[in-house]
Design an enzyme around this catalytic site. Structure first.
Site, PDB file in Angstrom:
ATOM      1  N   CYS A 251       1.030  -1.127   0.109  1.00 30.00           N
ATOM      2  CA  CYS A 251      -0.053   0.036  -0.096  1.00 30.00           C
ATOM      3  C   CYS A 251       0.959   1.179   0.148  1.00 30.00           C
ATOM      4  O   CYS A 251       1.921   1.166   0.067  1.00 30.00           O
ATOM      5  CB  CYS A 251      -0.924   0.009   0.951  1.00 30.00           C
ATOM      6  SG  CYS A 251      -0.250   0.074   2.815  1.00 30.00           S
TER       7      CYS A 251
ATOM      8  N   CYS B 270      -1.992   1.322  -4.211  1.00 30.79           N
ATOM      9  CA  CYS B 270      -0.610   1.987  -4.573  1.00 30.79           C
ATOM     10  C   CYS B 270      -0.658   2.490  -6.195  1.00 30.79           C
ATOM     11  O   CYS B 270       0.467   2.747  -6.748  1.00 30.79           O
ATOM     12  CB  CYS B 270       0.366   1.149  -4.217  1.00 30.79           C
ATOM     13  SG  CYS B 270       0.477  -0.276  -4.975  1.00 30.79           S
TER      14      CYS B 270
ATOM     15  N   CYS C 117       3.613  -0.269  -8.392  1.00 32.81           N
ATOM     16  CA  CYS C 117       4.294  -1.642  -8.098  1.00 32.81           C
ATOM     17  C   CYS C 117       4.784  -2.094  -9.430  1.00 32.81           C
ATOM     18  O   CYS C 117       4.212  -2.227 -10.547  1.00 32.81           O
ATOM     19  CB  CYS C 117       3.139  -2.647  -7.522  1.00 32.81           C
ATOM     20  SG  CYS C 117       3.956  -4.127  -6.903  1.00 32.81           S
TER      21      CYS C 117
END
Length: 135
Positions: free
Chosen positions: A12, A86, A90
């Site tokens: 997150c 997020c 990533c």
């Protein structure tokens, strides 16, 4: 040769609430059968006190946890990568399973608002654990 443990990375933004609670639930429920990591794209200085309190209410202590920065290595070392707000920060690698859990951010919220998020995370983790298999 025995099967190796599956590995899961929870991500997150701040690694201070959702991902910490998810990692703690999976660690607790898997009892050593899963390698668990958590990280954040912009880690906070400390874990959200309301998240610590909410987890303590269900008998899981995350008070000593420290938010960690998301690294490419952590993603590469994981079989399953679970993101929680997020976005595109990533890194994506072939052969990994990616899931996105739409969960409210507990940042700045009181315990009354964090409890339902905690409970939703627990349901997600229990479902995930039933799907995980040794690699």
């Amino acid at each position: 040769m025995p099967d190796s443990k599956p590995s899961v990375l929870f991500v997150c933004v701040h690694n201070a609430g959702r991902s910490q609670m998810a990692a703690a639930f999976l660690t607790h429920l898997a009892r050593g059968r899963v390698e668990v990591r958590s990280a954040g794209s912009a880690p906070a200085a400390s874990v959200n006190p309301a998240a610590v309190q909410a987890m303590a209410e269900v008998g899981i202590d995350i008070s000593a946890e420290i938010p960690k920065v998301l690294t490419t290595g952590a993603v590469q070392a994981s079989d399953v990568v679970i993101t929680m707000g997020c976005g595109d920060t990533c890194p994506v690698f072939p052969g990994k399973k990616y899931l996105d859990w739409a969960l409210e951010d507990p940042a700045g919220r009181g315990i009354e608002s964090v409890r339902p998020i905690r409970d939703q995370i627990e349901r997600h983790v229990r479902s995930l654990l039933s799907d995980l298999r040794p690699r």
